[in-house]
Write a protein that holds these residues in place. Structure first.
Motif, PDB file in Angstrom:
ATOM      1  N   GLU A 225     -23.097  25.457  32.418  1.00  0.00           N
ATOM      2  CA  GLU A 225     -24.142  26.104  30.848  1.00  0.00           C
ATOM      3  C   GLU A 225     -23.780  26.904  29.892  1.00  0.00           C
ATOM      4  O   GLU A 225     -23.901  26.771  28.330  1.00  0.00           O
ATOM      5  CB  GLU A 225     -25.482  26.812  31.600  1.00  0.00           C
ATOM      6  N   HIS A 226     -23.319  27.707  30.139  1.00  0.00           N
ATOM      7  CA  HIS A 226     -22.467  28.090  29.206  1.00  0.00           C
ATOM      8  C   HIS A 226     -21.223  27.164  28.085  1.00  0.00           C
ATOM      9  O   HIS A 226     -21.467  27.391  26.940  1.00  0.00           O
ATOM     10  CB  HIS A 226     -21.288  29.103  29.362  1.00  0.00           C
ATOM     11  N   TYR A 227     -20.971  26.374  28.720  1.00  0.00           N
ATOM     12  CA  TYR A 227     -19.749  25.601  27.888  1.00  0.00           C
ATOM     13  C   TYR A 227     -20.826  24.350  27.141  1.00  0.00           C
ATOM     14  O   TYR A 227     -20.176  24.290  25.980  1.00  0.00           O
ATOM     15  CB  TYR A 227     -19.130  24.710  28.496  1.00  0.00           C
ATOM     16  N   LEU A 228     -21.720  24.109  27.650  1.00  0.00           N
ATOM     17  CA  LEU A 228     -22.909  23.076  27.132  1.00  0.00           C
ATOM     18  C   LEU A 228     -23.190  24.317  25.421  1.00  0.00           C
ATOM     19  O   LEU A 228     -23.404  23.809  24.150  1.00  0.00           O
ATOM     20  CB  LEU A 228     -23.790  22.896  27.640  1.00  0.00           C
ATOM     21  N   VAL A 229     -23.562  25.844  25.624  1.00  0.00           N
ATOM     22  CA  VAL A 229     -24.371  27.036  24.858  1.00  0.00           C
ATOM     23  C   VAL A 229     -22.675  26.576  23.933  1.00  0.00           C
ATOM     24  O   VAL A 229     -22.974  26.420  22.714  1.00  0.00           O
ATOM     25  CB  VAL A 229     -24.405  27.817  25.105  1.00  0.00           C
ATOM     26  N   HIS A 230     -21.781  26.597  24.194  1.00  0.00           N
ATOM     27  CA  HIS A 230     -20.030  26.214  23.278  1.00  0.00           C
ATOM     28  C   HIS A 230     -19.977  25.465  22.453  1.00  0.00           C
ATOM     29  O   HIS A 230     -19.721  25.381  20.976  1.00  0.00           O
ATOM     30  CB  HIS A 230     -19.092  26.973  23.913  1.00  0.00           C
ATOM     31  N   THR A 231     -20.582  24.146  22.593  1.00  0.00           N
ATOM     32  CA  THR A 231     -19.673  23.110  22.211  1.00  0.00           C
ATOM     33  C   THR A 231     -21.867  22.112  20.978  1.00  0.00           C
ATOM     34  O   THR A 231     -21.657  22.065  20.110  1.00  0.00           O
ATOM     35  CB  THR A 231     -19.864  21.989  23.219  1.00  0.00           C
TER      36      THR A 231
END
Length: 213
Positions: A33-39
């Motif tokens: 989820e944090h990578y989704l936020v990042h992208t």
């Protein structure tokens, strides 16, 4: 004092760290989820006007992000709608009503922007209290015609779906690359991956289907 405002670039790392802490080991060992936020912030389907943070005495304790999605009926007509996620509340502040406040605020914003429908995937017990109902009741299915138990609909405008059969298509940004997410996670401070019961609960609800195909 509680306050809800739009996220700013200065908040990005704080929000990503909070999201990682909120989701790590919840649905799987680790999280994406944090990578989704990042992208997702750079994706054309991302909606900055619905990117909110909740602060308590100036400290960020929650965040919600929305992206565009669409419904297509049997005649091929398209309807622009919303989906949200991640919805993140810092672990120390979970189950205290902060997520409810953040969501209700975002619903008002979404109505003001003219959106009529929100479709999400999640645990029903977390969202039926916010007015979400089974997608099966609204005849909103996946493109293959299936109705996942975890798929829910909220009408911001009652009757906006008109009783038609709709197929749901989310944004391509939601198709997170597991490999890319793991590579990004490896650049951050290490956290211990582990198995826990919530992962089995997620597996069951995410694979359960309702109704007839």
């Amino acid at each position: 004092m509680l306050n809800i405002r739009h996220e700013t670039p200065a908040d990005y790392q704080t929000v990503e760290d909070m999201t990682r802490a909120a989701f790590y080991n919840l649905y799987e060992p680790g999280c994406v989820e944090h990578y989704l936020v990042h992208t997702m912030r750079q994706h054309p389907d991302f909606i900055p006007e619905l990117d909110d943070v909740l602060t308590l005495d100036g400290k960020i304790i929650g965040n919600v992000m929305y992206t565009k999605a669409k419904l297509v009926n049997d005649a091929g007509d398209e309807k622009g709608i919303l989906t949200f996620g991640p919805l993140s509340i810092a672990p120390a502040f979970q189950r205290k009503g902060y997520g409810k406040q953040l969501l209700e605020y975002s619903f008002k914003q979404a109505r003001q922007l003219g959106y009529e429908t929100i479709v999400i995937f999640g645990s029903p017990m977390n969202y039926v209290g916010r007015g979400f109902q089974s997608s099966y009741k609204f005849k909103v299915s996946l493109p293959n015609g299936q109705y996942p138990a975890a798929m829910m609909v909220k009408e911001l405008k009652v009757g906006g779906l008109g009783g038609q059969h709709w197929r749901y298509y989310d944004s391509p940004v939601m198709a997170v690359s597991e490999a890319a997410a793991q590579k990004y996670d490896a650049t951050l401070a290490p956290l211990t991956k582990r198995h826990q019961p919530s992962q089995e609960e997620f597996y069951i609800i995410s694979h359960a289907m309702l109704g007839d195909n």
